[in-house]
Every structure is written in C-alpha cells, then in structure tokens.
Motif scaffolding. Structure first.
Motif, PDB file in Angstrom:
ATOM      1  N   THR A   1      89.310  45.190  36.182  1.00  0.00           N
ATOM      2  CA  THR A   1      89.596  45.821  35.002  1.00  0.00           C
ATOM      3  C   THR A   1      90.056  44.842  33.867  1.00  0.00           C
ATOM      4  N   ARG A   2      90.336  43.607  33.930  1.00  0.00           N
ATOM      5  CA  ARG A   2      90.468  42.559  33.246  1.00  0.00           C
ATOM      6  C   ARG A   2      88.982  42.371  32.386  1.00  0.00           C
ATOM      7  N   ASP A   3      88.951  42.141  31.155  1.00  0.00           N
ATOM      8  CA  ASP A   3      87.990  41.920  30.355  1.00  0.00           C
ATOM      9  C   ASP A   3      87.429  40.160  30.629  1.00  0.00           C
ATOM     10  N   GLU A   4      88.538  39.379  30.682  1.00  0.00           N
ATOM     11  CA  GLU A   4      88.361  38.062  30.648  1.00  0.00           C
ATOM     12  C   GLU A   4      87.605  37.456  32.112  1.00  0.00           C
ATOM     13  N   HIS A   5      86.281  37.554  32.033  1.00  0.00           N
ATOM     14  CA  HIS A   5      85.616  37.115  33.113  1.00  0.00           C
ATOM     15  C   HIS A   5      84.452  36.111  32.762  1.00  0.00           C
ATOM     16  N   TRP A   6      84.515  35.222  33.822  1.00  0.00           N
ATOM     17  CA  TRP A   6      83.473  34.138  33.650  1.00  0.00           C
ATOM     18  C   TRP A   6      82.342  34.171  34.164  1.00  0.00           C
ATOM     19  N   CYS A   7      81.974  35.160  35.087  1.00  0.00           N
ATOM     20  CA  CYS A   7      80.895  35.634  35.630  1.00  0.00           C
ATOM     21  C   CYS A   7      80.626  36.884  36.351  1.00  0.00           C
ATOM     22  N   SER A   8      79.585  37.282  36.674  1.00  0.00           N
ATOM     23  CA  SER A   8      79.468  38.494  37.443  1.00  0.00           C
ATOM     24  C   SER A   8      78.413  38.223  38.422  1.00  0.00           C
ATOM     25  N   VAL A   9      78.562  38.787  39.584  1.00  0.00           N
ATOM     26  CA  VAL A   9      77.626  38.127  40.919  1.00  0.00           C
ATOM     27  C   VAL A   9      77.063  39.586  41.244  1.00  0.00           C
ATOM     28  N   ALA A  10      75.760  39.616  41.377  1.00  0.00           N
ATOM     29  CA  ALA A  10      74.991  40.687  42.233  1.00  0.00           C
ATOM     30  C   ALA A  10      74.325  40.168  43.473  1.00  0.00           C
TER      31      ALA A  10
ATOM     32  N   ASP B   1      67.123  34.583  32.798  1.00  0.00           N
ATOM     33  CA  ASP B   1      68.342  34.528  31.804  1.00  0.00           C
ATOM     34  C   ASP B   1      68.671  33.006  31.665  1.00  0.00           C
ATOM     35  N   PRO B   2      69.053  32.595  30.649  1.00  0.00           N
ATOM     36  CA  PRO B   2      69.330  31.150  30.387  1.00  0.00           C
ATOM     37  C   PRO B   2      70.605  30.962  30.793  1.00  0.00           C
ATOM     38  N   HIS B   3      71.469  31.789  31.058  1.00  0.00           N
ATOM     39  CA  HIS B   3      72.948  31.614  31.517  1.00  0.00           C
ATOM     40  C   HIS B   3      73.059  32.286  32.909  1.00  0.00           C
ATOM     41  N   SER B   4      72.067  32.123  33.924  1.00  0.00           N
ATOM     42  CA  SER B   4      72.167  32.614  35.246  1.00  0.00           C
ATOM     43  C   SER B   4      71.815  31.734  36.340  1.00  0.00           C
ATOM     44  N   VAL B   5      72.295  32.107  37.445  1.00  0.00           N
ATOM     45  CA  VAL B   5      72.005  30.936  38.755  1.00  0.00           C
ATOM     46  C   VAL B   5      71.620  32.014  39.875  1.00  0.00           C
ATOM     47  N   ARG B   6      70.811  31.620  40.565  1.00  0.00           N
ATOM     48  CA  ARG B   6      70.214  32.340  41.731  1.00  0.00           C
ATOM     49  C   ARG B   6      70.312  31.292  42.950  1.00  0.00           C
ATOM     50  N   ILE B   7      70.881  32.061  44.046  1.00  0.00           N
ATOM     51  CA  ILE B   7      71.235  31.181  45.215  1.00  0.00           C
ATOM     52  C   ILE B   7      70.648  32.101  46.439  1.00  0.00           C
TER      53      ILE B   7
ATOM     54  N   CYS C   1      68.165  37.677  51.471  1.00  0.00           N
ATOM     55  CA  CYS C   1      69.428  37.711  50.988  1.00  0.00           C
ATOM     56  C   CYS C   1      69.586  36.648  50.050  1.00  0.00           C
ATOM     57  N   TRP C   2      69.973  37.148  48.805  1.00  0.00           N
ATOM     58  CA  TRP C   2      70.142  36.188  47.518  1.00  0.00           C
ATOM     59  C   TRP C   2      71.218  36.980  46.753  1.00  0.00           C
ATOM     60  N   LEU C   3      71.578  35.950  45.833  1.00  0.00           N
ATOM     61  CA  LEU C   3      72.850  36.247  44.687  1.00  0.00           C
ATOM     62  C   LEU C   3      72.176  36.039  43.326  1.00  0.00           C
ATOM     63  N   GLU C   4      72.527  36.820  42.325  1.00  0.00           N
ATOM     64  CA  GLU C   4      72.327  36.267  40.829  1.00  0.00           C
ATOM     65  C   GLU C   4      73.648  36.292  40.445  1.00  0.00           C
ATOM     66  N   ILE C   5      73.860  34.839  39.692  1.00  0.00           N
ATOM     67  CA  ILE C   5      75.164  34.837  39.219  1.00  0.00           C
ATOM     68  C   ILE C   5      74.764  34.758  37.726  1.00  0.00           C
ATOM     69  N   LEU C   6      75.515  35.650  37.056  1.00  0.00           N
ATOM     70  CA  LEU C   6      75.359  35.867  35.351  1.00  0.00           C
ATOM     71  C   LEU C   6      76.642  35.398  34.710  1.00  0.00           C
ATOM     72  N   LEU C   7      76.382  34.216  34.036  1.00  0.00           N
ATOM     73  CA  LEU C   7      77.549  33.375  33.452  1.00  0.00           C
ATOM     74  C   LEU C   7      77.944  34.316  32.148  1.00  0.00           C
ATOM     75  N   ASN C   8      79.197  34.202  31.877  1.00  0.00           N
ATOM     76  CA  ASN C   8      79.701  34.756  30.509  1.00  0.00           C
ATOM     77  C   ASN C   8      80.092  33.744  29.747  1.00  0.00           C
ATOM     78  N   ASN C   9      80.015  33.667  28.624  1.00  0.00           N
ATOM     79  CA  ASN C   9      80.616  32.855  27.298  1.00  0.00           C
ATOM     80  C   ASN C   9      80.368  31.309  28.057  1.00  0.00           C
ATOM     81  N   CYS C  10      79.185  30.896  28.161  1.00  0.00           N
ATOM     82  CA  CYS C  10      78.886  29.665  28.595  1.00  0.00           C
ATOM     83  C   CYS C  10      79.077  28.623  27.514  1.00  0.00           C
TER      84      CYS C  10
END
Length: 340
Positions: free
Chosen positions: A170-179, A305-311, A331-340
């Motif tokens: 529920t906290r708003d201060e996150h630095w990334c989201s992972v899909a 996305d210029p602020h993303s990482v894929r693994i 199987c792979w991850l998409e890491i979406l970075l916040n406030n880079c």
C-alpha cells in the motif's frame, strides 16, 4: 576419543572447500604445489583467529549456499594474512577457498546488499566481512555483446492475474515494479518493491520476496515448467547509489538487457549473460540521464521503456540464440523503474 566442537566445525568447513584445495595433483608444477600449501596454511591461520560462533556462522552460510538472507557477517580485522610470499585479504581468501578458485583480486568482487558492510567506505571500519556468500563476482560483459531485438507489439501479449499469490503493498514510495512473464503472457500482478532490495525466486526455503513458485497458470507449456525448475534461488535485485544491480543466485545463467547496457555507439539494446554467483549493474542512473539528453536518432529502435530492465531465466535471446525475441523465452521478468 572426544572431539571438540571447534574441530567438528572446522571439518564441516573443509568439506565445503573447492576441489582445488584437496591437494596437489600428481606431477603438478612445484610452484602450484607451493601456492596450494600456502593457501592451506593461511586458511588455518584464518580459522584460528575466528571465534567458535563465527566459524559456526561461516559453516551455516556455506551449507545453505547463500539461500539464507539471514546469515550474519563473519567479521575479521582489516589486515592481510601472510604466509611466505603469499598475501591474502580475508574476504578474498574465503571467496577463493569456498566459491571461486580462479579469483585473483578484490576488484573482481562486489559486496552484496545483504552484507552489513555494504556501502561503507574502505577506511570506515577496521573490520571486514569474510562470509563468501556476502559477495558476488563482477560480471564482465560479452565481447561483443549480442544486440537486443525489437519486442513484439504489446497487443500480442496477454495477462493472467493471480492476485491471491502476491502480497499487497500500500505504500506509495516504491522504486520499481516487477512483472513476471511466460512467453507473451504476463502471470500475476505487478509486484511493487519499496525496500532497497528484493529476492525474486521460485524455490527458496528461507528468506522473503517475490516467490514465482506461488504463481499459477492453466495449461503451462512443458518448456515453461522445465525452465521454472531451473530458477531456484533466482536473483537478488538491489537499488544502490550508482544504479540497479542483479545478483544471480541460481545455478543457471540469467540474461539481462536495459537501455543503459548499450556499449559504445551500438544501435539496439544489448543482452548480457550473467553466470551463477555473478552480479551485473543492469541499470546505470548516470547513463540513463545521458540517454535522455541525447534523445532522438541515437536512441535504440523499437518499442521499449527507457527506465526498464528485462531479465530471462536460463534461456537467452537475440541473434546469437535460437530465440530472437524475449517473448520467445519461457520465463522472464520486466522491471519497471520508478523515479530514476
């Protein structure tokens, strides 16, 4: 005959050593045998200077093979151990003895964020940690790295929402989201990360984080099931002062790509192979700012996305592999970075 607790722990430690310290090979070079003898002597010196509880912690960490995030530091004075002409820093010695026999320099190591000493300046403490599972090897990019291929349009992808498997944040201060993706299908919701680091794993007996093993999907492809069986301890993702780092704690390679991993003036994104036990800076904040300032024809082609990482786990993609697109990886991850 009664055996002391200390002797029992030391025997446990020696059982975990790398094969190179089992003894000189018949017909080996004299120099190699001398270096091996010095390595064993200096190791005994290290063990003698550690307390019983420190030896126990070291043994526990080795037996867990780094799967327990709760293992403590094993502190040792910041001094070189010397036997004859050989000199070893304690952290270099334990990493060489128990994990990487070919290790030569401290510059080849990176301290992990789970270590209490992480972030300290070299002269800030008179003690160092010599727990080898508080370190990783620095990943050296492939030369030349295979280029990243353009992703398929987003309307070719679908999502399976298994929201019951993921904790709600529920906290708003996150630095990334992972899909998490299986081929072109996203499984589960976005996993929001607020802590400085997160473990992403499939089967890890200890520790907390994003457990992919809890995500369920109907009619999984056999290749997906086999690849999920190789994720194991997965990766440790951490936000640090210079960027985002990924540590491969599984027993199989992972492959990473981001806009900041482009080398030189190469057009297109680069895919880098990260071997087990290695770390790679998968996103560089300073380079990201430079890319933003040079927007236009210098940026890579295709949707990204210029602020993303894929693994991807276990399977690579790009011109050097049979899979040209990351959406062809099981199987792979998409890491979406916040406030880079």
């Amino acid at each position: 005959m009664f055996e002391s607790r200390r002797s029992v722990i030391v025997r446990r430690l020696w059982r975990r050593r790398c094969p190179c310290v089992t003894g000189p090979k018949p017909g080996g070079e004299n120099a190699d045998q001398e270096a091996l003898s010095c390595l064993k002597l200096v190791t005994h010196t290290l063990f003698k200077r550690l307390r019983d509880e420190q030896l126990e912690m070291l043994a526990r960490s080795l037996e867990a093979r780094g799967t327990d995030d709760c293992t403590d530091c094993v502190s040792f004075p910041r001094i070189e151990l010397r036997i004859g002409k050989q000199r070893y820093w304690p952290q270099l010695l334990t990493c060489k003895l128990f994990r990487w026999p070919d290790l030569k320099h401290l510059s080849q190591l990176k301290r992990l964020c789970i270590c209490e000493c992480c972030g300290r300046t070299p002269g800030e403490s008179v003690m160092v940690c010599c727990n080898p599972y508080h370190f990783s090897r620095l990943c050296e990019p492939e030369t030349p790295p295979p280029p990243y291929s353009k992703l398929l349009p987003s309307n070719h992808w679908k999502t399976i929402d298994d929201s019951s498997a993921l904790p709600s944040v529920t906290r708003d201060e996150h630095w990334c989201s992972v899909a998490y993706w299986e081929y072109r299908t996203r499984v589960g919701r976005l996993y929001t990360v607020c802590e400085p680091s997160v473990s992403i794993f499939c089967d890890l007996p200890r520790g907390t984080g994003f457990c992919l093993g809890q995500l369920h999907a109907d009619g999984r492809h056999e290749m997906v099931r086999r690849t999920r069986g190789k994720i194991g301890g997965g990766i440790l993702l951490s936000k640090e002062g210079d960027g985002v780092w990924a540590y491969n704690r599984s027993e199989h390679p992972v492959f990473a790509s981001s806009p900041t991993l482009v080398r030189g003036r190469t057009r297109g994104l680069s895919v880098h192979k990260v071997l087990p036990g290695y770390s790679l800076k998968v996103f560089d904040y300073q380079r990201a700012q430079a890319l933003q300032r040079s927007a236009g024809p210098e940026l890579p082609d295709g949707p990204f996305d210029p602020h993303s990482v894929r693994i991807s786990f276990a399977k690579g993609w790009g011109p050097s592999y049979s899979r040209q697109f990351i959406t062809s990886c099981p199987c792979w991850l998409e890491i979406l970075l916040n406030n880079c």
